[in-house]
Design an enzyme around this catalytic site. Structure first.
Site, PDB file in Angstrom:
ATOM      1  N   SER A 110      52.443  86.008 132.344  1.00 39.12           N
ATOM      2  CA  SER A 110      52.485  85.008 130.908  1.00 39.12           C
ATOM      3  C   SER A 110      53.040  86.863 129.069  1.00 39.12           C
ATOM      4  CB  SER A 110      50.734  85.532 130.846  1.00 39.12           C
ATOM      5  OG  SER A 110      50.695  85.155 128.907  1.00 39.12           O
ATOM      6  N   SER A 111      53.545  85.673 128.234  1.00 38.21           N
ATOM      7  CA  SER A 111      53.381  86.342 127.863  1.00 38.21           C
ATOM      8  C   SER A 111      51.962  87.036 126.817  1.00 38.21           C
ATOM      9  CB  SER A 111      54.495  85.875 126.072  1.00 38.21           C
ATOM     10  OG  SER A 111      54.290  84.408 126.100  1.00 38.21           O
ATOM     11  N   LYS A 116      49.375  88.841 133.869  1.00 39.00           N
ATOM     12  CA  LYS A 116      49.169  87.555 134.917  1.00 39.00           C
ATOM     13  C   LYS A 116      50.430  86.920 135.438  1.00 39.00           C
ATOM     14  CE  LYS A 116      47.946  82.714 133.687  1.00 39.00           C
ATOM     15  NZ  LYS A 116      49.286  82.075 134.206  1.00 39.00           N
TER      16      LYS A 116
END
Length: 267
Positions: A110-111, A116
């Site tokens: 995830s950005s 994550k």
């Protein structure tokens, strides 16, 4: 194995040809020698067990064999997608999900959530399956839309069919190489889930009786205590007996877990 069997049967569907039937299956304007030799020659050149359709008019009018093949491809895609769904759920976590297995990390994640790891390969398989299911609908409706002797919708059937075959093959390859081969199990987490599950009372039930088992299960859910600790508190079974009864492998096999304990007690 079921999907392999379906694929084998689907291959058989494609071995019957209407070659020689000309426009509508009557064979008009075709030399009888051509009609007799075209399919055997194709079989020899291709190395495939090709057979001329018994009824060339029927084989020209109806495209249901492509529907059957598409159905086999779709069934396989659905099976793979279900497996991908299980992997996504089993790897969910690390705190509030199942966290039973770890999928190989194939991207940064995830950005917005550092660390994550997204189940991107199973998600690829899901998306391929969704597309194949859509292609199957297109193929089905195209075969149904034919009128009388001709079906004008073969181009979209072939386009969707080849796309489904190619994408399914690529999905299987990337699923195996980039996901399945690298899966690891969180053994301690899995054992903890088993030992703290109220569901294990099912294995204990034959050893303590249904009524007592139900009481223990309800108390465990109400208090948050483990089934094991409650069984020990009431001195219904010993630690050693519980170890044998609750052995995970035993609980995945037919019959009563640790049945020999019952036999020893003469029950």
């Amino acid at each position: 194995m079921r999907d392999i069997r379906r694929m084998d049967e689907a291959m058989g569907e494609m071995c019957f040809l209407n070659m020689g039937g000309t426009a509508i299956g009557t064979g008009i304007n075709a030399d009888p020698a051509y009609l007799k030799r075209i399919v055997p020659n194709l079989a020899e050149v291709s190395g495939m067990e090709l057979v001329q359709a018994f009824d060339l008019i029927d084989a020209t009018q109806n495209l249901d064999p492509f529907v059957a093949v598409s159905g086999a491809i779709k069934a396989c895609a659905v099976t793979l997608s279900k497996i991908a769904n299980d992997f996504r759920l089993m790897s969910s976590g690390p705190r509030t999900g199942f966290a039973e297995i770890n999928l190989p990390a194939r991207q940064n994640g995830s950005s917005i959530m550092p660390g994550k790891v997204n189940p991107v390969i199973p998600e690829v398989v899901n998306q391929v399956a969704f597309n194949i299911i859509g292609n199957d609908v297109t193929i089905t409706m195209s075969a149904e839309a034919g009128q009388l002797e001709l079906n004008a919708f073969e181009p979209i059937i072939f386009y969707c069919m080849f796309q489904s075959i190619d994408t399914l093959a690529y999905a299987v390859q990337t699923f195996v190489d980039n996901c399945v081969a690298g899966i690891t199990a969180n053994r301690d987490r899995c054992r903890s889930l088993v030992e703290n599950s109220v569901g294990i009372i099912t294995a204990i039930c034959p050893h303590v009786g249904y009524q007592k088992a139900a009481e223990i299960a309800k108390k465990a859910m109400k208090t948050g205590e483990s089934v094991r600790s409650l069984i020990l508190q009431e001195k219904l079974l010993t630690d050693e007996e519980l170890d044998e009864i609750l052995e995970p492998v035993h609980m995945t096999e037919p019959g009563i877990s640790a049945k020999e304990l019952l036999l020893k007690k003469g029950l």
